[in-house]
Design a protein around this motif. Structure first.
Motif, PDB file in Angstrom:
ATOM      1  N   LEU A 109     -14.645  86.603  -9.667  1.00 55.00           N
ATOM      2  CA  LEU A 109     -14.900  88.036 -10.198  1.00 55.00           C
ATOM      3  C   LEU A 109     -13.633  88.980  -9.284  1.00 55.00           C
ATOM      4  O   LEU A 109     -14.242  89.509  -8.197  1.00 55.00           O
ATOM      5  CB  LEU A 109     -16.136  88.467  -9.833  1.00 55.00           C
ATOM      6  N   GLU A 137      -7.216 112.733  -8.881  1.00 51.16           N
ATOM      7  CA  GLU A 137      -8.719 112.036  -8.839  1.00 51.16           C
ATOM      8  C   GLU A 137      -9.690 112.875  -9.386  1.00 51.16           C
ATOM      9  O   GLU A 137     -10.079 113.920  -8.831  1.00 51.16           O
ATOM     10  CB  GLU A 137      -8.950 111.475  -7.334  1.00 51.16           C
ATOM     11  N   ARG A 138     -10.675 112.356 -10.422  1.00 48.93           N
ATOM     12  CA  ARG A 138     -11.889 112.820 -10.856  1.00 48.93           C
ATOM     13  C   ARG A 138     -12.794 113.490  -9.684  1.00 48.93           C
ATOM     14  O   ARG A 138     -13.576 114.352  -9.784  1.00 48.93           O
ATOM     15  CB  ARG A 138     -12.282 112.659 -12.156  1.00 48.93           C
ATOM     16  N   PRO A 155      -7.848 101.676  -6.323  1.00 47.78           N
ATOM     17  CA  PRO A 155      -7.003 100.836  -5.657  1.00 47.78           C
ATOM     18  C   PRO A 155      -5.499 100.825  -6.576  1.00 47.78           C
ATOM     19  O   PRO A 155      -4.686 100.765  -5.845  1.00 47.78           O
ATOM     20  CB  PRO A 155      -7.624  99.324  -5.673  1.00 47.78           C
ATOM     21  N   ALA A 156      -5.405 100.709  -7.643  1.00 52.03           N
ATOM     22  CA  ALA A 156      -4.299 100.788  -8.674  1.00 52.03           C
ATOM     23  C   ALA A 156      -3.448 101.933  -8.171  1.00 52.03           C
ATOM     24  O   ALA A 156      -2.266 102.014  -7.889  1.00 52.03           O
ATOM     25  CB  ALA A 156      -4.582 100.462  -9.956  1.00 52.03           C
ATOM     26  N   VAL A 199     -16.550  92.143  -3.071  1.00 56.71           N
ATOM     27  CA  VAL A 199     -15.664  91.512  -2.271  1.00 56.71           C
ATOM     28  C   VAL A 199     -14.103  91.845  -2.671  1.00 56.71           C
ATOM     29  O   VAL A 199     -13.864  91.708  -3.840  1.00 56.71           O
ATOM     30  CB  VAL A 199     -15.645  89.933  -2.669  1.00 56.71           C
ATOM     31  N   ARG A 206     -16.872 100.611  -1.812  1.00 58.80           N
ATOM     32  CA  ARG A 206     -15.421 101.445  -2.255  1.00 58.80           C
ATOM     33  C   ARG A 206     -15.131 102.594  -1.927  1.00 58.80           C
ATOM     34  O   ARG A 206     -14.140 102.993  -1.531  1.00 58.80           O
ATOM     35  CB  ARG A 206     -15.735 101.124  -3.923  1.00 58.80           C
ATOM     36  N   GLY A 231     -10.735  91.910  -9.329  1.00 57.88           N
ATOM     37  CA  GLY A 231     -10.126  92.959 -10.055  1.00 57.88           C
ATOM     38  C   GLY A 231      -9.261  93.755  -9.164  1.00 57.88           C
ATOM     39  O   GLY A 231      -8.230  94.370  -9.430  1.00 57.88           O
ATOM     40  N   VAL A 232      -9.881  94.015  -7.844  1.00 57.90           N
ATOM     41  CA  VAL A 232      -9.270  94.928  -6.852  1.00 57.90           C
ATOM     42  C   VAL A 232      -7.879  94.370  -6.655  1.00 57.90           C
ATOM     43  O   VAL A 232      -6.927  94.976  -6.527  1.00 57.90           O
ATOM     44  CB  VAL A 232      -9.855  95.124  -5.561  1.00 57.90           C
ATOM     45  N   ASN A 287     -16.733 105.055  -7.269  1.00 61.45           N
ATOM     46  CA  ASN A 287     -16.596 103.681  -7.872  1.00 61.45           C
ATOM     47  C   ASN A 287     -17.181 102.673  -7.275  1.00 61.45           C
ATOM     48  O   ASN A 287     -17.847 102.783  -6.381  1.00 61.45           O
ATOM     49  CB  ASN A 287     -14.966 103.539  -7.331  1.00 61.45           C
ATOM     50  N   ASP A 341      -7.413  98.047 -14.003  1.00 61.30           N
ATOM     51  CA  ASP A 341      -8.346  97.973 -14.993  1.00 61.30           C
ATOM     52  C   ASP A 341      -8.033  98.653 -16.124  1.00 61.30           C
ATOM     53  O   ASP A 341      -8.397  98.326 -17.419  1.00 61.30           O
ATOM     54  CB  ASP A 341      -9.670  98.447 -14.488  1.00 61.30           C
ATOM     55  N   VAL A 398      -8.304 114.229 -15.687  1.00 62.61           N
ATOM     56  CA  VAL A 398      -7.099 114.414 -16.282  1.00 62.61           C
ATOM     57  C   VAL A 398      -7.709 114.429 -17.898  1.00 62.61           C
ATOM     58  O   VAL A 398      -8.723 113.427 -18.093  1.00 62.61           O
ATOM     59  CB  VAL A 398      -6.126 113.259 -16.107  1.00 62.61           C
ATOM     60  N   TYR A 412     -18.076  98.144  -7.659  1.00 58.40           N
ATOM     61  CA  TYR A 412     -17.700  96.997  -7.957  1.00 58.40           C
ATOM     62  C   TYR A 412     -18.847  96.055  -7.233  1.00 58.40           C
ATOM     63  O   TYR A 412     -19.694  96.548  -6.734  1.00 58.40           O
ATOM     64  CB  TYR A 412     -16.467  96.613  -7.599  1.00 58.40           C
ATOM     65  N   GLY A 413     -18.391  94.550  -7.251  1.00 57.98           N
ATOM     66  CA  GLY A 413     -19.361  93.650  -6.693  1.00 57.98           C
ATOM     67  C   GLY A 413     -19.412  93.700  -5.486  1.00 57.98           C
ATOM     68  O   GLY A 413     -20.419  94.161  -5.003  1.00 57.98           O
ATOM     69  N   ILE A 468     -17.079  96.158 -17.369  1.00 59.46           N
ATOM     70  CA  ILE A 468     -15.819  95.337 -16.668  1.00 59.46           C
ATOM     71  C   ILE A 468     -15.005  94.888 -18.088  1.00 59.46           C
ATOM     72  O   ILE A 468     -15.651  94.326 -18.888  1.00 59.46           O
ATOM     73  CB  ILE A 468     -16.126  94.215 -16.202  1.00 59.46           C
ATOM     74  N   GLY A 509      -5.757 108.822 -11.323  1.00 61.15           N
ATOM     75  CA  GLY A 509      -6.825 107.728 -10.648  1.00 61.15           C
ATOM     76  C   GLY A 509      -6.468 107.143  -9.298  1.00 61.15           C
ATOM     77  O   GLY A 509      -5.685 106.633  -9.344  1.00 61.15           O
TER      78      GLY A 509
HETATM   79  C1  LIG Z   1     -20.145  95.026 -11.359  1.00 60.69           C
HETATM   80  C2  LIG Z   1     -18.657  94.635 -10.963  1.00 60.69           C
HETATM   81  C3  LIG Z   1     -18.515  93.857 -10.016  1.00 60.69           C
HETATM   82  C4  LIG Z   1     -16.949  93.585  -9.363  1.00 60.69           C
HETATM   83  N1  LIG Z   1     -16.979  93.027  -8.481  1.00 60.69           N
HETATM   84  C5  LIG Z   1     -15.580  92.821  -7.818  1.00 60.69           C
HETATM   85  C6  LIG Z   1     -15.121  92.112  -7.024  1.00 60.69           C
HETATM   86  O1  LIG Z   1     -16.407  91.608  -6.085  1.00 60.69           O
HETATM   87  N2  LIG Z   1     -14.260  92.011  -6.286  1.00 60.69           N
HETATM   88  C7  LIG Z   1     -13.092  92.513  -7.009  1.00 60.69           C
HETATM   89  O2  LIG Z   1     -12.070  92.319  -6.754  1.00 60.69           O
HETATM   90  N3  LIG Z   1     -13.267  93.085  -8.155  1.00 60.69           N
HETATM   91  C8  LIG Z   1     -14.530  93.561  -8.723  1.00 60.69           C
HETATM   92  N4  LIG Z   1     -14.953  94.205  -9.943  1.00 60.69           N
HETATM   93  C9  LIG Z   1     -13.558  94.605 -10.493  1.00 60.69           C
HETATM   94  C10 LIG Z   1     -13.045  95.926  -9.726  1.00 60.69           C
HETATM   95  O3  LIG Z   1     -14.069  96.726  -9.493  1.00 60.69           O
HETATM   96  C11 LIG Z   1     -11.732  96.465 -10.591  1.00 60.69           C
HETATM   97  O4  LIG Z   1     -10.989  95.647 -11.129  1.00 60.69           O
HETATM   98  C12 LIG Z   1     -11.082  97.696  -9.966  1.00 60.69           C
HETATM   99  O5  LIG Z   1     -11.945  98.508  -9.407  1.00 60.69           O
HETATM  100  C13 LIG Z   1      -9.997  98.081 -10.633  1.00 60.69           C
HETATM  101  O6  LIG Z   1      -9.237  99.072  -9.919  1.00 60.69           O
HETATM  102  P1  LIG Z   1      -8.446 100.446 -10.761  1.00 60.69           P
HETATM  103  O7  LIG Z   1      -7.855 101.143  -9.721  1.00 60.69           O
HETATM  104  O8  LIG Z   1      -7.664  99.872 -11.674  1.00 60.69           O
HETATM  105  O9  LIG Z   1      -9.645 101.135 -11.407  1.00 60.69           O
HETATM  106  P2  LIG Z   1     -10.846 101.811 -10.849  1.00 60.69           P
HETATM  107  O10 LIG Z   1     -11.284 101.284  -9.554  1.00 60.69           O
HETATM  108  O11 LIG Z   1     -11.952 101.889 -11.761  1.00 60.69           O
HETATM  109  O12 LIG Z   1     -10.482 103.162 -10.358  1.00 60.69           O
HETATM  110  C14 LIG Z   1     -10.039 104.425 -11.170  1.00 60.69           C
HETATM  111  C15 LIG Z   1      -9.845 105.689 -10.749  1.00 60.69           C
HETATM  112  O13 LIG Z   1      -9.658 106.506 -11.551  1.00 60.69           O
HETATM  113  C16 LIG Z   1     -10.430 107.841 -11.516  1.00 60.69           C
HETATM  114  N5  LIG Z   1     -10.389 108.299 -13.011  1.00 60.69           N
HETATM  115  C17 LIG Z   1     -10.745 107.561 -14.253  1.00 60.69           C
HETATM  116  N6  LIG Z   1     -10.612 108.570 -15.195  1.00 60.69           N
HETATM  117  C18 LIG Z   1      -9.791 109.617 -14.751  1.00 60.69           C
HETATM  118  C19 LIG Z   1      -9.461 110.879 -15.107  1.00 60.69           C
HETATM  119  N7  LIG Z   1      -9.587 111.124 -16.485  1.00 60.69           N
HETATM  120  N8  LIG Z   1      -8.898 111.758 -14.647  1.00 60.69           N
HETATM  121  C20 LIG Z   1      -8.858 111.601 -13.022  1.00 60.69           C
HETATM  122  N9  LIG Z   1      -9.072 110.303 -12.578  1.00 60.69           N
HETATM  123  C21 LIG Z   1      -9.817 109.487 -13.363  1.00 60.69           C
HETATM  124  C22 LIG Z   1     -11.769 107.144 -11.280  1.00 60.69           C
HETATM  125  O14 LIG Z   1     -12.509 108.143 -10.567  1.00 60.69           O
HETATM  126  C23 LIG Z   1     -11.417 106.086 -10.262  1.00 60.69           C
HETATM  127  O15 LIG Z   1     -11.389 106.689  -8.996  1.00 60.69           O
HETATM  128  C24 LIG Z   1     -15.899  94.303 -10.077  1.00 60.69           C
HETATM  129  C25 LIG Z   1     -16.431  95.425 -11.235  1.00 60.69           C
HETATM  130  C26 LIG Z   1     -17.574  95.514 -11.702  1.00 60.69           C
HETATM  131  C27 LIG Z   1     -17.968  96.379 -12.704  1.00 60.69           C
END
Ligand SMILES: Cc1cc2nc3c(=O)[nH]c(=O)nc-3n(C[C@H](O)[C@H](O)[C@H](O)COP(=O)(O)OP(=O)(O)OC[C@H]3O[C@@H](n4cnc5c(N)ncnc54)[C@H](O)[C@@H]3O)c2cc1C
Ligand SMILES: Cc1cc2nc3c(=O)[nH]c(=O)nc-3n(C[C@H](O)[C@H](O)[C@H](O)COP(=O)(O)OP(=O)(O)OC[C@H]3O[C@@H](n4cnc5c(N)ncnc54)[C@H](O)[C@@H]3O)c2cc1C
Ligand SMILES: Nc1ncnc2c1ncn2[C@@H]1O[C@H](COP(=O)(O)O)[C@@H](O)[C@H]1O
Lengths: 269, 438, 314
Positions: free
Chosen positions: B319, B38-39, B18-19, B52, B110, B321-322, B47, B307, B134, B49-50, B286, B15
């Motif tokens: 809100l 990355e898929r 950001p993480a 910010v 994003r 998460g990033v 991807n 996440d 994956v 999100y809101g 979420i 994935g």
């Molecule tokens: C409506 C909404 C509003 C939000 N607003 C905010 C905000 O304003 N500010 C903020 O900080 N956070 C916000 N968040 C939360 C934030 O989006 C997440 O917490 C953050 O994106 C988490 O990052 P991540 O890297 O863990 O996961 P993700 O950003 O979900 O990244 C996961 C990655 O893994 C990839 N992936 C998934 N499964 C597979 C697989 N099997 N094989 C290969 N790749 C895969 C996906 O394509 C993706 O690129 C919001 C979320 C939502 C839903």
């Protein structure tokens, strides 16, 4: 199967065009068309049957190397990028590609590129190479690699069945084949695969664009057909068209009414 | 390591959100061989999100990140709005200093932000593989995680450590048995519209200029479905969305698009987005329950971050998460590197990761705010408080001459009764709120 | 008219058939053209009213190189320095680049308008027009269906005949030509089209619509709303950003008749529409406008047509 090596080895070439979608001037969204992918898949299948090498060629910016790497991962043997402006006239683009595919017994192209899309590059290439062309294929049968059987789209819904032998430039529609997925290990290996890059001087075309407006179509001459009624109704300002009829009907009655109209107008027996 | 030949890399990160990208940057900089899978066709492509981000955590990883980060606007105004049927109470804070480095929050898209971050991983030497999903974990004879399977032909990748950054509902963490149970009540559904407006119109309506932006969090306005809303300004679009409690949404048989339409027509919101064209509509789940739903974050050969580990803070006026994803990804990368150096990638050795999360904001924020999501999304806060609060304010500001102004205490009592809130409940919620937010 | 007019059409003729857009190309050049290909005398008859002066360059095959050589020879002898317009039919598109090379001229492909010193071509998938002002003879291909055909001439055309040219060996040979099949036909060339729009409420309706189209010997077309939803692929989209069509019969189900749709519709002799809104533009321009639920009518029609075909077989 050819087992010879070196210069005598059978080879096939594929021309891939790297296209950035309209209104999104951004390499992340760029790619090659379904037609070019179908060309690559056809070439790979042909090569599997003949033992040929597959050379992929593109004229375009460095971003286009992504397409070449993907092609290598799918099984192409060699990749060439010609670093020049692909917005140049197709005739000129074909001239810079020709020397790189001159030894190929078959050159595979897509029927149209997605951006400027004239479908003329393959014909210009065939002409530069002095070989024949079979363009706009909708179906390709590779069971006899020495003599490819193909179906080409004609107008009026007709189809031309062709036999194609080496050497020729062919172009295919996207529906002809679906490109295989590159194996992961091959994909990792192509990350630093060698792509040979050649510079060429091409002068891109710059034209002023205006928003599309459909051209006013001329009216067919009045020859007493129903078209005449239409001319009348069109010029009959404000009035309701004489033959036109609005009815509110149940579904079943509506279906009957449609069939009756089609019979009356001679579309159904 | 003599074992190297068996492995395609030292670490596989799943994935490129950001993480995942932060984990990959840490590892590649430490000299580890990393494959980032990355898929999507490119990082961030799918991807949502809101809108910010709070990237201060990147200060060390990418010094002066603000100079290159693909930011839309710097948030200089934060508002919290409480909406009843037709009234609104807004608490608005403005700080022009946030427009200057090192900044605070920023709006960003994003597909831009994630891609920018992933390019740092690539520059550091990580190998990025896109359009590859994956589909499972590989395990060695002892049952330790030893790689991943993907959907490509010849698609198995082996490595002593896998870091799952695959986002909410992590399929990998679940497959590894790290989530004891999943309760739909732990999730909210986020839906968002991206609305196009000319830049100068946004500047005027939101009272900002240049690259200054606004972040509005909303309580109420979600057509009776428990949740909240948000409005963020980008350069020439506005992100408007709602976050909805899943079981409630199902029970009330409302469609999310209807709820968005309701919010857009609220008298306090409508003038902000009038005449805008919908450019995009997207939805995403979420992980909302915070600490109470977090999985075990390490197993033999496996780390979970972002996440995927439910490290998302969705607590009413926050809100975020990033930033949690960025930090946890970084710490996961560091822990993996250290464990590899120790030649011990067992769960015990990887545990340093969880310890670091505990020692930093990542888990301390969650601990501090652990009661808040429940409170904010409770029926009382959702259904009764907006009407109560706006009712009180309405009466405070209403000039009803010749009647004299009533006392505040009386207003509160009468409005509380009218909203049907018991005094005991009000005090209890107030206490939870004080402790929770404090 | 004499040989010094500024524009001449070159129309490839296969077994006597004028290709799609062939008459439009001849109309664009005000009746001045070269017919090149096989069985030209039959084709001449079909150009009556549209042509004033024709050069016939017969060949023994329709291989692109053969056509290009014959056309180049005819032009060099009878109309040098004259701009050329070719219909952008499959054979025309094949021929144009080869002819441009032989005459050493620039090619403008897919034009919507061609004049002696001006060519307009569609760009960006039909969203924009590029205009070229040209001061040297060129070759252009004209998109079929964009112009329409007007007839100016009551007399038979003046005809110049050139000796047949020989075929040459080719790596590509024609084995046979298959007759039209409506289900694979290009929309642009379909004489009957059944169209569906947002009034049809699900992806599966379009399978039904395709079935009904086939039973009526028609091709299926849709609006952009439907291709945007991914229910039907883009090559079936009628309109400015899709295919410009020119059927004789158009039957529409649940289409409102937005200008971007109808401007790509050509001028059908007959239009039937089914819509719940009697006042939408599509209904206004119909010969038969039926106010009813398009989904139900489609089902009823499918049932009736399958009964009819069964009876027909029995
Ligand atoms: C409506 C909404 C509003 C939000 N607003 C905010 C905000 O304003 N500010 C903020 O900080 N956070 C916000 N968040 C939360 C934030 O989006 C997440 O917490 C953050 O994106 C988490 O990052 P991540 O890297 O863990 O996961 P993700 O950003 O979900 O990244 C996961 C990655 O893994 C990839 N992936 C998934 N499964 C597979 C697989 N099997 N094989 C290969 N790749 C895969 C996906 O394509 C993706 O690129 C919001 C979320 C939502 C839903
Ligand atoms: C730059 C641009 C380019 C475009 N290019 C094209 C193009 O190439 N082709 C194209 O088609 N569009 C194009 N469009 C879109 C075009 O403007 C219209 O939006 C589109 O044609 C409308 O499609 P529709 O008639 O299916 O849908 P709608 O306009 O939504 O109409 C649906 C119709 O169905 C009727 N209806 C609803 N329910 C029923 C029922 N149960 N039974 C019967 N009738 C019912 C309604 O009364 C209505 O008339 C373009 C737009 C833009 C801006
Ligand atoms: N710049 C280019 N580089 C490589 N191949 C090209 C290029 N332009 C066109 N082609 C090939 O020619 C086909 C038809 O393109 P066009 O003539 O531009 O419509 C494409 O599908 C490609 O196979």
């Amino acid at each position: 199967m050819s087992s010879s090596i070196g210069r005598d080895r059978v080879s096939v070439a594929v021309c891939l065009k790297w296209v950035t979608p309209v209104g999104r001037d951004d390499d992340r969204f760029a790619g090659v068309s379904a037609a070019d992918q179908a060309a690559l898949e056809s070439a790979l299948m042909w090569a599997e049957r003949t033992g040929a090498d597959v050379t992929v060629v593109t004229v375009g910016p460095v971003g286009a190397e992504r397409a070449l790497r993907d092609a290598l991962a799918c099984g192409a043997t060699r990749a060439i990028r010609i670093d020049a402006d692909p917005s140049a006239p197709s005739s000129d683009v074909a001239r810079v590609v020709a020397p790189h595919v001159a030894s190929a017994s078959m050159v595979w192209c897509g029927d149209y590129s997605l951006d400027r899309g004239s479908g003329s590059f393959p014909a210009f290439l065939a002409d530069t190479l002095g070989i024949d062309q079979a363009l706009g294929l909708v179906d390709v049968d590779l069971s006899d690699p020495e003599r490819i059987r193909a179906v080409r789209r004609l107008d009026g819904g007709r189809r031309e069945v062709l036999s194609i032998t080496a050497r020729a430039v062919v172009s295919v529609e996207g529906s002809v084949a679906r490109l295989r997925r590159a194996p992961l290990r091959a994909l990792l290996a192509t990350n630093d695969a060698a792509i040979s890059v050649h510079a060429a001087a091409l002068i891109g075309e710059e034209t002023a664009l205006v928003p599309f407006r459909p051209r006013a179509r001329v009216l067919p001459a009045p020859v007493g057909s129903s078209a005449l009624d239409r001319v009348r109704t069109l010029t009959d300002a404000g009035g309701t068209p004489s033959r036109s009829e609005t009815v509110e009907l149940s579904p079943d009655a509506a279906a009957d009414r449609i069939l009756a109209a089609l019979r009356e107008w001679g579309y159904l027996a | 390591m003599s074992a190297d030949a068996r492995f395609d890399a030292d670490v596989i990160v799943v994935g490129a959100g950001p993480a995942g990208s932060c984990a990959a940057i840490e590892l590649a900089r430490a000299g580890r061989r990393v494959i980032l899978v990355e898929r999507g066709p490119f990082p961030g492509s799918k991807n949502m999100y809101g809108g910010v981000v709070y990237p201060r955590i990147l200060d060390e990883l990418i010094p002066s990140w603000w100079e290159t980060a693909p930011v839309q606007r710097w948030v200089v105004r934060r508002s919290t709005m409480i909406l009843s049927e037709s009234n609104a109470l807004t608490i608005d804070y403005r700080n022009p200093a946030w427009a200057e480095p090192p900044h605070n929050g920023a709006t960003a898209y994003r597909p831009d932000f994630d891609n920018w971050l992933a390019q740092h991983a690539v520059e550091a030497g990580a190998v990025l593989v896109t359009s590859t999903t994956v589909t499972g974990l590989l395990r060695d004879a002892a049952g330790r995680v030893s790689g991943v399977r993907t959907d490509r032909p010849d698609g198995d990748l082996r490595a002593p450590v896998v870091i799952a950054c695959d986002g909410v509902n992590s399929f990998l963490a679940k497959e590894a048995g790290l989530y004891p149970h999943t309760d739909p009540a732990n999730f909210t559904l986020g839906v968002k519209e991206t609305l196009a407006l000319p830049k100068h119109v946004i500047d005027e309506r939101f009272n900002v200029r240049d690259d200054q932006g606004v972040d509005i969090e909303i309580l109420g306005g979600t057509s009776g479905v428990n949740g909240g809303g948000f409005v963020y300004t980008n350069l020439d679009t506005v992100s408007l969305g709602v976050v909805l409690k899943l079981p409630k949404l199902a029970a009330q048989k409302k469609r999310p698009e209807e709820i968005i339409a309701g919010l857009k027509s609220h008298p306090a919101i409508a003038p902000l987005v009038e005449g805008a064209e919908v450019k995009e509509y997207s939805a995403h789940v979420i992980p909302e329950a915070g600490l109470s739903m977090m999985p075990t974050m390490v197993a033999d050969g496996l780390l979970v971050a972002g996440d995927a580990a439910a490290l998302c803070l969705a607590a009413g006026i926050w809100l975020e998460g990033v930033n949690f994803a960025l930090a946890s990804g970084m710490y996961a990368g560091q822990a993996a590197h250290e464990a590899l150096t120790r030649h011990d990638v067992s769960a015990k050795s990887l545990k340093a990761y969880t310890e670091r999360l505990n020692a930093t904001f990542v888990l301390s924020d969650h601990k501090k705010l652990r009661k808040v999501p429940g409170l904010v999304l409770s029926d009382r806060v959702q259904q009764k408080y907006p009407g109560f609060v706006t009712g009180v304010v309405e009466r405070v500001f209403r000039v009803d001459n010749p009647n004299p102004k009533p006392g505040l205490r009386r207003i509160v009592r009468e409005e509380r009764k009218r909203a049907g809130i018991g005094l005991r409940d009000l005090l209890k919620d107030g206490w939870t709120g004080m402790r929770g937010f404090g | 008219m004499n040989a010094q007019v500024g524009l001449i059409a070159v129309v490839p003729v296969r077994d006597g058939a004028i290709p799609a857009g062939g008459l439009e190309a001849l109309a664009e050049s005000r009746g001045h053209g070269v017919l090149v290909g096989t069985d030209l005398e039959a084709a001449v008859v079909d150009t009556r009213g549209v042509t004033s002066r024709l050069i016939l360059a017969p060949t023994t095959s329709c291989a692109p190189r053969v056509l290009a050589e014959a056309a180049a020879a005819a032009l060099s002898a009878h109309a040098p320095h004259v701009a050329v317009v070719i219909p952008a039919s499959p054979d025309g598109r094949d021929l144009a680049p080869l002819l441009a090379r032989r005459l050493d001229r620039a090619l403008y492909a897919g034009a919507t308008e061609v004049a002696e010193h001006r060519v307009r071509t569609a760009r960006q998938g039909g969203l924009a027009i590029a205009q070229f002002d040209v001061h040297r003879p060129f070759v252009a291909t004209l998109q079929p269906g964009v112009r329409g055909v007007d007839q100016h001439f009551t007399d038979d055309p003046e005809i110049v005949r050139i000796d047949p040219s020989n075929s040459m060996p080719s790596a590509v040979t024609t084995d046979e030509v298959l007759p039209p099949d409506v289900s694979t036909m290009d929309l642009a060339e379909a004489p009957r089209i059944v169209g569906g729009g947002a009034g049809l409420d699900g992806a599966e309706r379009f399978a039904k619509l395709a079935e009904v189209s086939k039973a009526l010997d028609a091709s299926m077309g849709v609006t952009r709303v439907i291709t945007d939803r991914g229910w039907v692929s883009h090559e079936r989209q009628i309109g400015t950003t899709g295919v410009v069509v020119d059927p004789r019969l158009y039957v529409s189900f649940g289409i409102s008749g937005a200008v971007q749709h109808t401007s790509g519709l050509g001028q059908p002799d007959h239009i039937i529409s089914v819509n719940t809104d009697a006042h939408c533009p599509m209904m206004q321009m119909s010969d038969l406008a039926i106010v009813a639920d398009a989904n139900d009518v489609l089902e009823a029609l499918a049932t009736k047509l399958s009964i009819e075909t069964e009876r027909g077989v029995a």
